[in-house]
Design a protein around this motif. Structure first.
Motif, PDB file in Angstrom:
ATOM      1  N   SER A   1       0.844  -1.198   0.000  1.00 37.59           N
ATOM      2  CA  SER A   1       0.000   0.000   0.000  1.00 37.59           C
ATOM      3  C   SER A   1       0.873   1.241   0.000  1.00 37.59           C
ATOM      4  CB  SER A   1      -0.888   0.034   1.247  1.00 37.59           C
ATOM      5  OG  SER A   1      -1.682  -1.099   1.279  1.00 37.59           O
TER       6      SER A   1
ATOM      7  N   ASP B   1      -2.828   5.578   0.488  1.00 34.87           N
ATOM      8  CA  ASP B   1      -3.945   4.625   0.538  1.00 34.87           C
ATOM      9  C   ASP B   1      -4.429   4.423   1.972  1.00 34.87           C
ATOM     10  OD1 ASP B   1      -3.695   4.297  -2.159  1.00 34.87           O
ATOM     11  OD2 ASP B   1      -2.335   2.576  -1.989  1.00 34.87           O
TER      12      ASP B   1
ATOM     13  N   MET C   1      -4.333   7.823  -8.061  1.00 36.87           N
ATOM     14  CA  MET C   1      -5.222   6.918  -8.807  1.00 36.87           C
ATOM     15  C   MET C   1      -5.177   5.506  -8.223  1.00 36.87           C
ATOM     16  SD  MET C   1      -4.958   7.989 -12.732  1.00 36.87           S
ATOM     17  CE  MET C   1      -5.647   9.518 -13.311  1.00 36.87           C
ATOM     18  N   SER C   2      -6.116   4.689  -8.660  1.00 39.52           N
ATOM     19  CA  SER C   2      -6.223   3.328  -8.158  1.00 39.52           C
ATOM     20  C   SER C   2      -4.888   2.581  -8.250  1.00 39.52           C
ATOM     21  CB  SER C   2      -7.273   2.602  -9.001  1.00 39.52           C
ATOM     22  OG  SER C   2      -7.111   1.235  -8.842  1.00 39.52           O
ATOM     23  N   ASP C   3      -4.598   1.788  -7.230  1.00 41.90           N
ATOM     24  CA  ASP C   3      -3.311   1.082  -7.193  1.00 41.90           C
ATOM     25  C   ASP C   3      -3.526  -0.429  -7.134  1.00 41.90           C
ATOM     26  OD1 ASP C   3      -0.543   0.894  -7.055  1.00 41.90           O
ATOM     27  OD2 ASP C   3      -0.571   0.791  -4.868  1.00 41.90           O
ATOM     28  N   HIS C   4      -4.604  -0.919  -7.788  1.00 39.29           N
ATOM     29  CA  HIS C   4      -4.823  -2.370  -7.772  1.00 39.29           C
ATOM     30  C   HIS C   4      -4.048  -3.003  -8.910  1.00 39.29           C
ATOM     31  CE1 HIS C   4      -8.005  -1.048  -5.256  1.00 39.29           C
ATOM     32  NE2 HIS C   4      -8.740  -0.582  -6.246  1.00 39.29           N
TER      33      HIS C   4
ATOM     34  N   ASP D   1     -15.403   2.716 -13.554  1.00 39.11           N
ATOM     35  CA  ASP D   1     -14.810   2.515 -12.227  1.00 39.11           C
ATOM     36  C   ASP D   1     -13.508   3.300 -12.096  1.00 39.11           C
ATOM     37  OD1 ASP D   1     -16.825   0.903 -11.555  1.00 39.11           O
ATOM     38  OD2 ASP D   1     -15.711  -0.996 -11.751  1.00 39.11           O
ATOM     39  N   GLY D   2     -12.727   3.274 -13.215  1.00 39.30           N
ATOM     40  CA  GLY D   2     -11.454   4.002 -13.206  1.00 39.30           C
ATOM     41  C   GLY D   2     -11.683   5.487 -12.979  1.00 39.30           C
TER      42      GLY D   2
ATOM     43  N   ASP E   1     -12.442   5.884  -9.541  1.00 38.97           N
ATOM     44  CA  ASP E   1     -11.236   5.674  -8.732  1.00 38.97           C
ATOM     45  C   ASP E   1     -10.355   6.911  -8.687  1.00 38.97           C
ATOM     46  OD1 ASP E   1     -11.243   3.354  -7.468  1.00 38.97           O
ATOM     47  OD2 ASP E   1     -10.029   2.232  -8.935  1.00 38.97           O
ATOM     48  N   SER E   2     -10.342   7.665  -9.806  1.00 39.44           N
ATOM     49  CA  SER E   2      -9.468   8.833  -9.835  1.00 39.44           C
ATOM     50  C   SER E   2      -9.957   9.916  -8.880  1.00 39.44           C
ATOM     51  CB  SER E   2      -9.393   9.414 -11.247  1.00 39.44           C
ATOM     52  OG  SER E   2     -10.622  10.024 -11.567  1.00 39.44           O
ATOM     53  N   ASN E   3     -11.199   9.738  -8.395  1.00 43.00           N
ATOM     54  CA  ASN E   3     -11.757  10.648  -7.390  1.00 43.00           C
ATOM     55  C   ASN E   3     -11.866  12.084  -7.870  1.00 43.00           C
ATOM     56  OD1 ASN E   3     -12.316   8.922  -5.289  1.00 43.00           O
ATOM     57  ND2 ASN E   3     -10.158   8.897  -4.639  1.00 43.00           N
TER      58      ASN E   3
END
Ligand code: FES
Length: 338
Positions: free
Chosen positions: A26, A30, A103-106, A131-132, A135-137
């Protein structure tokens, strides 16, 4: 087994084992909302740097205007270069920092699949895109949203404004038809301005030449531009090597010929002279001209020979022009006749 036989089977232990993804680590942002906030502010600051760069480039375009001398051209280029650098760098670094920290870190494993996706897969891909975006909020981070929209929205102005500004600019190309050369003007060295005697030019030598000018002319605003148009390459060769057409007989002096240094392709200075072949090469796109034969093009993209300056010597033995160049110098343009 002969040397040519090859073993094609392998035991299961030989096969490559998929090591799988490394354990997920993480990022600080996060798990720590304050770290995420800090990253967001850093991204905003980078976008603000870009905005400042864009506004600075517009101000530089209008306020730091070159007025003809070398220093002012250098300052204008420096101001535009630095501000454009800030403008682009801000957007670039902000995008990278945003992607790396916010941004998303999956980790995602993407399996190979047939090229054409069915409707269900496309719907799933669309869902992932949405979703992306979530995810970027970006929807939640209003300051970030404002800064990215402003920075990216303003940036095209750095290109559009100078383009629009050039409409109605100085497009009078008739000035390319004449240079400072005229009958009786001495050929002088560049930049010293020392007159050149024919006896000073040895066979095989090449000299960069400019027209003789008074101190007052040399300090004038237009000197740099006018000098650039008139610059000449002076070459001396064995007169027996010269192939002069009938209409150019008498344009050279004892094997000394003078040609414009401005390439007829797109205007770079031709520079490299090859003594044995009498070829002169333009380093930009390798156009090659034969100065023993009217500076005709022997290779490369240029379409016209280098314009020739007819020369003679005065009663003190100094080289002088007989006239201006035989045709406009520089690249072809749509208004010229030749
Ligand atoms: S400018 Fe000389 S070859 Fe292109």
């Amino acid at each position: 087994m002969s040397d040519r036989e090859v073993t094609t089977t392998s035991s299961s232990e030989d096969r490559f084992v998929d090591p799988g993804l490394p354990p997920h680590k993480s990022r600080m942002g996060d798990t720590d909302p304050r770290a995420a906030k800090r990253s967001e502010m850093q991204v905003v600051i980078l976008f603000v740097i870009s905005i400042v760069g864009t506004i600075g480039s517009l101000l530089a375009y209008f306020l730091v205007v070159p007025d003809g001398d070398v220093a002012s051209v250098r300052n204008a280029n420096l101001a535009l270069g630095v501000t454009l650098f800030l403008s682009l760098m801000g957007i670039g670094l902000a995008a990278i920092h945003w992607a790396k920290t916010l941004m998303s870190d999956h980790e995602v494993a993407e399996e190979r699949h047939p090229m054409a996706s069915d409707a269900e897969t496309r719907a799933a891909a669309l869902g992932k895109l949405q979703d992306g975006a979530k995810d970027s909020n970006i929807a939640r981070r209003t300051v970030l949203k404002g800064s990215v929209v402003t920075a990216v929205g303003l940036f095209p102005l750095t290109i559009a404004v100078p383009l629009i500004g050039s409409v109605g600019g100085d497009w009078d190309v008739s000035k390319f038809k004449h240079t400072l050369w005229e009958k009786g003007k001495r050929l002088t060295t560049d930049p010293a301005g020392r007159p050149v005697k024919a006896s000073d030019v040895t066979i095989g030598s090449v000299v960069q030449i400019i027209p003789e000018a008074s101190e007052e002319e040399r300090s004038g605003h237009s000197w740099i531009t006018e000098k650039a148009k008139a610059v000449v390459m002076l070459v001396r060769m064995d007169p027996a090597d010269l192939k002069e057409s009938e209409d150019r007989k008498g344009w050279s002096y004892n094997g000394i010929v003078a040609y414009s240094k401005i390439c007829t392709h797109v205007g770079c200075p031709v520079a490299l002279y090859e003594q044995q072949t009498h070829h002169v090469l333009c380093p930009c796109h390798q156009s090659t001209f034969d100065v023993s034969d009217g500076a005709k093009v022997v290779f490369g993209p240029a379409k016209r020979p280098l314009p020739q300056l007819p020369i003679a010597v005065d009663n003190e033995g100094y080289l002088v022009a007989q006239d201006d160049f035989n045709e406009p110098v520089g690249p072809s343009y749509w208004e010229r006749l030749k």
